[in-house]
Design a protein around this motif. Structure first.
Motif, short mmCIF file in Angstrom:
data_model
loop_
_atom_site.label_atom_id
_atom_site.label_comp_id
_atom_site.label_asym_id
_atom_site.label_seq_id
_atom_site.Cartn_x
_atom_site.Cartn_y
_atom_site.Cartn_z
N ARG A 122 19.42 8.41 -1.70
CA ARG A 122 18.99 7.22 -1.20
C ARG A 122 17.83 7.32 -0.31
N ARG A 123 16.83 6.40 -0.12
CA ARG A 123 15.63 6.41 0.60
C ARG A 123 14.71 7.59 0.20
N THR A 124 14.64 7.84 -0.80
CA THR A 124 13.60 8.69 -1.32
C THR A 124 12.58 7.95 -1.76
N GLY A 125 12.41 6.87 -1.83
CA GLY A 125 11.17 6.22 -2.74
C GLY A 125 11.53 5.77 -3.87
N LYS A 126 12.58 5.30 -4.49
CA LYS A 126 12.49 5.17 -5.84
C LYS A 126 11.87 3.90 -6.04
N THR A 127 12.46 3.02 -5.38
CA THR A 127 11.68 1.49 -5.42
C THR A 127 10.38 1.47 -5.44
N ASP A 130 15.68 -3.34 -10.27
CA ASP A 130 16.11 -2.64 -9.24
C ASP A 130 17.55 -3.14 -8.58
N GLU A 131 18.61 -1.97 -8.36
CA GLU A 131 19.66 -1.90 -7.74
C GLU A 131 20.67 -2.78 -9.03
N ILE A 132 20.31 -2.58 -10.23
CA ILE A 132 20.75 -3.51 -11.28
C ILE A 132 22.47 -3.30 -11.24
N GLN A 146 0.81 -1.26 0.08
CA GLN A 146 -0.18 0.01 -0.07
C GLN A 146 0.78 1.30 0.03
N LEU A 147 0.88 2.22 -1.07
CA LEU A 147 1.49 3.28 -1.07
C LEU A 147 1.01 4.57 -1.11
N THR A 148 1.81 5.57 -1.19
CA THR A 148 1.24 6.97 -1.19
C THR A 148 1.53 7.29 -2.56
N ARG A 149 0.39 7.74 -3.32
CA ARG A 149 0.79 8.06 -4.69
C ARG A 149 1.86 9.37 -4.93
N ARG A 150 2.67 9.05 -5.69
CA ARG A 150 3.83 10.30 -5.96
C ARG A 150 3.00 10.91 -7.01
N THR A 151 3.52 12.34 -7.41
CA THR A 151 2.79 12.93 -8.32
C THR A 151 3.63 12.99 -9.60
N PRO A 204 12.48 13.33 -2.02
CA PRO A 204 11.46 13.03 -0.92
C PRO A 204 10.24 13.89 -1.07
N PHE A 205 9.22 13.37 -0.27
CA PHE A 205 7.57 13.65 -0.41
C PHE A 205 7.74 15.23 -0.71
N SER A 206 7.06 15.75 -1.63
CA SER A 206 6.52 17.19 -1.79
C SER A 206 5.38 17.31 -0.51
N PHE A 238 11.23 12.89 3.80
CA PHE A 238 11.82 11.39 3.52
C PHE A 238 10.32 10.61 3.88
N PRO A 239 9.98 9.60 3.26
CA PRO A 239 8.85 8.93 3.25
C PRO A 239 9.06 8.12 4.85
N GLU A 240 10.12 7.80 5.07
CA GLU A 240 10.30 6.84 6.06
C GLU A 240 10.10 7.49 7.51
N ILE A 241 10.38 8.79 7.38
CA ILE A 241 10.36 9.41 8.84
C ILE A 241 8.98 10.27 9.15
N GLY A 252 18.28 2.32 -8.98
CA GLY A 252 19.60 1.98 -8.21
C GLY A 252 19.75 3.03 -7.13
N SER A 253 20.45 2.63 -5.91
CA SER A 253 20.74 3.75 -5.07
C SER A 253 22.28 4.06 -5.54
N SER A 254 23.01 3.19 -5.88
CA SER A 254 24.16 3.59 -6.21
C SER A 254 24.37 4.85 -6.94
N THR A 274 -1.24 13.82 1.22
CA THR A 274 -1.74 12.37 0.70
C THR A 274 -1.55 11.64 1.71
N HIS A 275 -0.25 11.48 2.17
CA HIS A 275 0.07 10.46 3.04
C HIS A 275 -0.63 10.41 4.21
N GLN A 276 -0.91 11.89 4.75
CA GLN A 276 -1.62 11.71 6.00
C GLN A 276 -3.16 11.70 5.90
N1 LIG Z 1 5.05 6.22 -2.13
C1 LIG Z 1 5.52 5.64 -0.78
N2 LIG Z 1 4.45 5.43 0.34
C2 LIG Z 1 4.55 4.94 1.37
N3 LIG Z 1 5.98 4.71 1.82
C3 LIG Z 1 6.86 4.82 1.03
C4 LIG Z 1 6.81 5.38 -0.37
N4 LIG Z 1 7.95 5.49 -0.87
C5 LIG Z 1 8.92 5.09 0.03
N5 LIG Z 1 8.33 4.72 1.20
C6 LIG Z 1 8.86 4.22 2.38
O1 LIG Z 1 10.10 4.55 2.39
C7 LIG Z 1 11.23 3.45 2.35
C8 LIG Z 1 12.05 3.71 1.40
O2 LIG Z 1 11.76 3.83 0.13
P1 LIG Z 1 12.45 2.93 -1.09
O3 LIG Z 1 13.02 1.65 -0.71
O4 LIG Z 1 11.80 3.00 -2.26
O5 LIG Z 1 13.72 3.87 -1.21
P2 LIG Z 1 14.86 4.02 -2.26
O6 LIG Z 1 15.14 5.29 -2.69
O7 LIG Z 1 14.94 2.95 -3.45
O8 LIG Z 1 16.00 3.73 -1.33
P3 LIG Z 1 17.62 3.01 -1.37
O9 LIG Z 1 18.30 4.08 -2.68
O10 LIG Z 1 18.00 3.16 -0.26
O11 LIG Z 1 17.46 1.78 -2.12
C9 LIG Z 1 10.22 2.32 1.96
O12 LIG Z 1 10.69 1.24 2.65
C10 LIG Z 1 8.86 2.77 2.58
O13 LIG Z 1 8.87 2.54 3.73
#
Ligand SMILES: Nc1ncnc2c1ncn2[C@@H]1O[C@H](COP(=O)(O)OP(=O)(O)OP(=O)(O)O)[C@@H](O)[C@H]1O
Length: 434
Positions: A41-46, A108-110, A19-24, A160-162, A201-204, A135-137, A168-170
């Motif tokens: 990293r951790r901005t939500g690419k995957t 992912d992470e190719i 279940q995810l929050t829709r990115r624009t 990171p989330f706008s 940042f989505p995770e925080i 990929g995060s690298s 939307t996330h909230q």
């Molecule tokens: N669209 C989203 N909705 C809800 N949670 C999200 C969303 N995107 C990211 N997250 C949260 O943030 C975490 C990190 O996201 P993700 O793994 O996609 O980042 P990444 O940019 O691929 O990180 P890395 O570069 O370290 O691989 C996810 O595990 C999830 O908990």
């Protein structure tokens, strides 16, 4: 390997997407182009890839037409480049009929597999697929990908989330077609204050201090180690750390390499100026910070004037703050920068010969220009006079008839000599940015 790949493919098809929050952000998904998703990293690419998969399924594409491989999956370690071809072979052996349809591959992470680039180029040429990579690298970041994939890639940046995405996330509706009433405005203003301090940042989201700062500091540590030190073979780590702390602690300020170099020297830390310039580039490449030049037609003026530095997210800046004082004005300016940067605008700051300053002059890809001043409040008459005067000077010199002042929560229209200055609350300004 084939049995393992079969298993990985079956696992993906069986497991529901999160279940995810829709990115624009939208992926261009052009035929014959590889979509590469890049960002810090951790901005939500995957998860952004997961969103693409969901969209495919909502368009009626069966999940079996999608293939997601995460090369971080330890079962695949260590995968060699000549084993990569087994992925499409295994997939089409399982689903031979899909050869006739367009299939959607997500890798992912190719970058974990050395020499992956020719494989993806060949794959795109030989099969009827739409391909997206992330990929995060830092090796997957824009410049290199553009050269190794020889014009076959089209990049999408994830930040990171706008503010709109955070709402939307909230679960807070932020449709401005209906003017918000007093209660809604108060809610937006409250969430804006939170967003300024926490960032996107989505995770925080929803994580309280001090854990939030701790997590964000760890993000930065990983970027420093993996995307700067390891990637570029940096050995002079002390000045690198000083630099990062300095930049994140003073967002939205002018940064002079010369002055910083002298500061380090006075503390007995030796490093060349050119090396400092290189470090700055590495940090920009890793999407930790960005810099903005002065607005000037002459290249020389742009080069000799110091650049302004911004953190890619206000939460990062807060996490690296030295003292307890929160400089809301700087955070607000940094937040506006991030929103402009997300739109891929060309950004500069304006300073006239007499020293009048406007925070942002932007030019869009279709040539639309804007002047934006960021000011917590215009209620103080001295500040008001200074900020508005600077805008009038900038409007004259940049030949623009409109300008915007982004404030915490003030709204006003100021018309002067055929020119219009719109004062707008930050929450409203952010929600109107696309
Ligand atoms: N669209 C989203 N909705 C809800 N949670 C999200 C969303 N995107 C990211 N997250 C949260 O943030 C975490 C990190 O996201 P993700 O793994 O996609 O980042 P990444 O940019 O691929 O990180 P890395 O570069 O370290 O691989 C996810 O595990 C999830 O908990």
């Amino acid at each position: 390997m084939d049995a393992l790949l079969e298993q990985i493919i079956a696992d993906f098809h069986e497991r529901p997407l999160p279940q995810l929050t829709r990115r624009t952000v939208e992926l261009p998904a052009l035929t014959n182009k590889i979509d590469t998703v890049i960002g810090m990293r951790r901005t939500g690419k995957t998860w952004f890839l997961y969103q693409q998969m969901q969209d495919c399924m909502e368009r009626g594409i069966p999940k079996e037409c999608l293939l997601y491989i995460n090369f971080d999956d330890e079962r695949l370690y260590p995968m060699q480049r000549d084993e990569l071809r087994r992925i499409p072979e295994t997939y089409y052996r399982l689903y031979p009929l899909h050869k006739q349809n367009t299939c959607y591959f997500f890798f992912d992470e190719i970058q974990n597999v050395d020499g992956w680039e020719p494989f993806v180029r060949r794959l795109l040429d030989s099969e009827n697929i739409q391909l997206a990579l992330t990929g995060s690298s830092a090796r997957l970041l824009s410049r290199e990908i553009a050269s190794t994939l020889r014009g076959r890639a089209i990049t999408t940046e994830i930040f990171p989330f706008s503010f709109a995405e955070v709402l939307t996330h909230q679960g807070i509706d932020h449709d401005l077609f209906r003017p918000p009433g007093a209660e809604k405005r108060a809610l937006y203003a409250n969430r804006l204050h939170q967003y300024l301090l926490q960032g996107g940042f989505p995770e925080i989201q929803g994580v309280e201090a001090p854990y939030r700062q701790q997590i964000l500091q760890e993000y930065v540590d990983v970027v420093i180690l993996r995307d700067v030190i390891e990637r570029h073979g940096v050995t002079n780590i002390v000045p690198l750390r000083y630099l990062i702390r300095h930049l994140l602690n003073a967002p939205a300020t002018l940064f002079s390499v010369n002055r910083f170099h002298n500061d380090l020297k006075s503390q007995g830390i030796a490093i060349g100026k050119n090396t400092l310039h290189e470090y700055l580039e590495y940090l920009i490449d890793a999407y930790l910070i960005d810099t903005v030049p002065i607005f000037a037609r002459s290249v020389r003026r742009r080069q000799v004037n110091p650049r302004k530095v911004y953190a890619i997210d206000t939460g990062l800046a807060q996490a690296f703050r030295h003292d307890a004082h929160v400089d809301r004005g700087r955070l607000l300016e940094n937040m506006v920068f991030t929103a402009l940067r997300r739109q891929r605008l060309e950004i500069s700051y304006f300073r006239s010969e007499e020293g009048y300053e406007v925070d942002f002059h932007t030019t869009s890809r279709d040539g639309i220009r804007q002047l934006i001043q960021v000011s917590e409040t215009l209620s103080n008459s001295q500040t008001r006079q200074r900020e508005l005067r600077a805008l009038v000077v900038a409007m004259e010199q940049c030949q623009l008839n409109t300008a915007t002042v982004v404030t915490v929560d003030e709204a006003e229209r100021i018309e002067q000599h055929g020119r219009l200055i719109e004062v707008i609350p930050a929450w409203r300004w952010l929600l109107t940015q696309t």
